[in-house]
Scaffold this motif. Structure first.
Motif, short mmCIF file in Angstrom:
data_model
loop_
_atom_site.label_atom_id
_atom_site.label_comp_id
_atom_site.label_asym_id
_atom_site.label_seq_id
_atom_site.Cartn_x
_atom_site.Cartn_y
_atom_site.Cartn_z
N LYS A 353 -1.25 11.68 -0.44
CA LYS A 353 -2.12 10.72 -1.11
C LYS A 353 -1.29 9.53 -1.57
O LYS A 353 -0.33 9.68 -2.32
N SER A 354 -1.67 8.35 -1.10
CA SER A 354 -0.95 7.14 -1.46
C SER A 354 -1.63 6.44 -2.62
O SER A 354 -2.87 6.44 -2.71
N PRO A 355 -0.86 5.83 -3.52
CA PRO A 355 -1.49 5.05 -4.59
C PRO A 355 -2.20 3.80 -4.07
O PRO A 355 -3.04 3.23 -4.77
N PHE A 356 -1.87 3.41 -2.83
CA PHE A 356 -2.50 2.25 -2.21
C PHE A 356 -2.99 2.66 -0.82
O PHE A 356 -2.28 2.45 0.18
N PRO A 357 -4.17 3.24 -0.73
CA PRO A 357 -4.63 3.88 0.52
C PRO A 357 -4.71 2.96 1.73
O PRO A 357 -4.61 3.42 2.86
N ARG A 553 2.30 4.96 -9.09
CA ARG A 553 1.45 6.09 -8.73
C ARG A 553 0.49 6.44 -9.87
O ARG A 553 -0.69 6.74 -9.64
N ARG A 554 1.00 6.40 -11.08
CA ARG A 554 0.17 6.80 -12.23
C ARG A 554 -1.01 5.85 -12.43
O ARG A 554 -2.09 6.26 -12.79
N THR A 555 -0.79 4.56 -12.17
CA THR A 555 -1.83 3.57 -12.46
C THR A 555 -2.58 3.07 -11.24
O THR A 555 -3.63 2.46 -11.37
#
Length: 579
Positions: A353-357, A553-555
């Motif tokens: 899972k990417s923070p920026f899909p 990643r957190r935000t």
């Protein structure tokens, strides 16, 4: 008749014998010269001994006697058989008779061939405080000749201040390196011209480091009035520095046509004089060293863009384009294993899972290739002196940093639509929930900086790197030129914006689609640390990269990572400017 022939033969033999007897013999002649030299050597020693007897307390006579003897102790240059023994006896006499004499100490220091002259010289510094100024100056001049680069300039400056003008070039170079230009200029002007052409040339070259473009030419003229001629290449450089390219061209008359150093100078003069055919000819002639050819190509293209239409320039431009493409493709090869690793994870139903899909490896490749290629070619175009190992000054570093970041930002614009507004700028909820984390990570980075600084200080390690010198030079430039806002804009805003977009946005976003996040974050943090080329602070940059990746990643946004990066850079440049 027969008796006449016999008489003629006897006469010829007698004459020939007489000629042979008068013909000089090489061995005998050399022996006669050596005997005469030994006699003259002994006579000179007698005169020294007589002078010493007349002034038994004058150590300088004893030193001069030993110095005289030393000139005949080397069998490869000049030799008197008894000289080595005479020299040993003489030096023993000096040490025994005048153990506290400055002249004796300086003579012994100047003839120390054991490699510890610097250590012995520094051991004399306390005692030298009571010496006469000329001897103090001589001691500092000797230390300047043996010291490492960090201390050489300080010793040379002290020698000049005490009256030894022979160290002027080193002292001026030292002050210019510290950007104490006014002090360097005053020192140069108040010291008398040198009486040796090679030292005069060094003074002219030191003067070229000063902001005053006329300083070097004034040094040339001062020495000319004193009857000392500066080397031709330095005279030409001084005229060029003074903005007199036509005079520089005239001063190059009779210069060696094929010497590499003169070809480089001829090119620089031609560009300054706008003599484009001559400048182009120097590019064409440089066929062995591609780095030098590239440097001249960049200078000529920048000064005269129309020259790009010439076959030589066009060919070099094509080579550069191919190099840029090769660099970009090489960046792409790095991500091939990542792609297949992601494919294997999907087959195992272990999707990442990417923070920026919306970021793919294509976007990642484009971003990394952009920052590498653009910054490399910005350095080539704006600071070609780097190809010759030249050192950049503050103004050049500022220009290089500014345009490389601006160029990177322009090439990265097509990637902006891959991110939504929240991913780029964050929102109120993100800022409200992360500001404490940002401050906390910043304090961690400050602690790491403090610990590393204390550690290296305790080890007395040299931690100066190009990264540190670049930031320090930019801080000095901002302080001197009043460009504080520009410096803060480049270092604390533009730099973090580009780097966070590439490393935490594109690189982390692309890698985390195919790898476990821990691996993706570690890889981008290592790449981020390596980019800065600052090994002593590698751990610092690595932790910053990991922290920024964690925030992203957190935000789901690069904005908090940018805030942490900008806060750190603003603090660093602010502290440097305040020092």
């Amino acid at each position: 008749m027969r008796m006449g022939k016999v008489a003629a033969c006897l006469l010829a033999l007698w004459v020939g014998g007489a000629c042979a007897a008068d013909r000089p013999d090489a061995e005998a002649a050399a022996g006669a010269v050596q005997a005469g030299k030994v006699a003259a050597y002994r006579d000179a020693l007698s005169r020294f001994d007589a002078a010493q007897a007349a002034a038994p307390g004058d150590a300088s006579i004893g030193v001069a006697r030993c110095d005289f003897i030393s000139r005949y102790t080397d069998s490869e240059y000049d030799w008197v058989e008894s000289a080595p023994a005479d020299y040993e006896a003489c030096t023993q006499m000096l040490a025994k008779r005048w153990p506290a004499s400055p002249d004796v100490a300086l003579f012994e220091l100047g003839n120390d061939w054991d490699g510890d002259a610097l250590e012995k010289g520094e051991a004399l510094l306390d005692a030298a405080k009571a010496w006469p100024k000329p001897q103090q100056a001589q001691l500092y001049a000797s230390l300047a000749e043996h010291a490492e680069e960090d201390d050489k300039g300080d010793y040379a400056l002290r020698a000049v201040e005490l009256g030894d003008a022979t160290q002027t070039a080193e002292a001026v170079t030292h002050l210019a390196g510290k950007q104490e230009y006014a002090k360097a200029q005053a020192l140069l002007e108040r010291t008398p011209p040198d009486d040796l052409d090679w030292r005069a040339t060094r003074r002219v070259k030191a003067a070229m480091l000063l902001p005053d473009t006329q300083a070097a030419q004034r040094e040339v003229e001062r020495h000319a009035r004193a009857g000392v001629e500066v080397y031709q290449d330095a005279r030409v450089r001084a005229l060029l520095r003074a903005g007199k390219p036509q005079a520089a061209q005239a001063a190059m008359a009779n210069a060696p046509a094929q010497a590499a150093s003169w070809r480089a100078l001829r090119f620089d003069v031609a560009v300054a004089a706008k003599d484009w055919p001559t400048a182009l000819a120097q590019v064409e002639q440089e066929t062995e060293d591609f780095g030098t050819r590239l440097q001249r190509f960049v200078k000529l293209a920048g000064a005269h863009p129309a020259s790009m239409a010439q076959p030589t320039m066009l060919g070099t431009a094509i080579v550069l384009l191919m190099v840029a493409m090769a660099m970009a493709l090489a960046m792409g090869l790095v991500f091939v294993p990542v792609h297949y690793r992601g494919l294997a994870r999907r087959l195992q139903h272990r999707a990442s899972k990417s923070p920026f899909p919306r970021v793919t490896l294509w976007h990642t490749w484009y971003g990394v290739a952009t920052i590498v290629v653009v910054q490399t070619f910005a350095a080539l175009m704006l600071a070609p002196e780097l190809l010759d190992g030249g050192e950049l000054r503050g103004a050049t570093m500022m220009r290089l940093a500014s345009w490389s970041m601006i160029g990177s930002a322009l090439f990265l614009l097509p990637m902006v639509p891959v991110f939504d507004r929240r991913a780029l700028l964050g929102d109120r909820a993100i800022w409200r929930g992360t500001w404490k984390s940002i401050v906390g990570w910043w304090l961690v980075l400050l602690a790491i900086t403090t610990v590393l600084g204390a550690l290296y200080a305790g080890m007395d390690a040299d931690t100066s790197t190009e990264q540190v010198r670049m930031v320090a030079a930019m801080a000095d430039e901002a302080r001197d030129a009043g460009g504080v806002l520009v410096t803060f804009g480049v270092i604390a805003l533009l730099g973090p914006m580009v780097e966070e977009f590439v490393f935490r946005g594109l690189l982390l976003g692309g890698l985390s689609r195919h790898l476990d996040f821990k691996w993706a974050n570690g890889i981008q943090a290592v790449a981020f640390a390596c980019l800065h080329m600052d090994p002593p602070r590698f751990v610092f940059y690595l932790v910053m990269g990991l922290a920024c990746g964690w925030l992203a990643r957190r935000t789901g946004s690069v904005a908090p990572a940018f805030a942490l990066h900008a806060l750190n850079n603003a603090w660093a440049i602010g502290m440097m400017m305040a020092m």
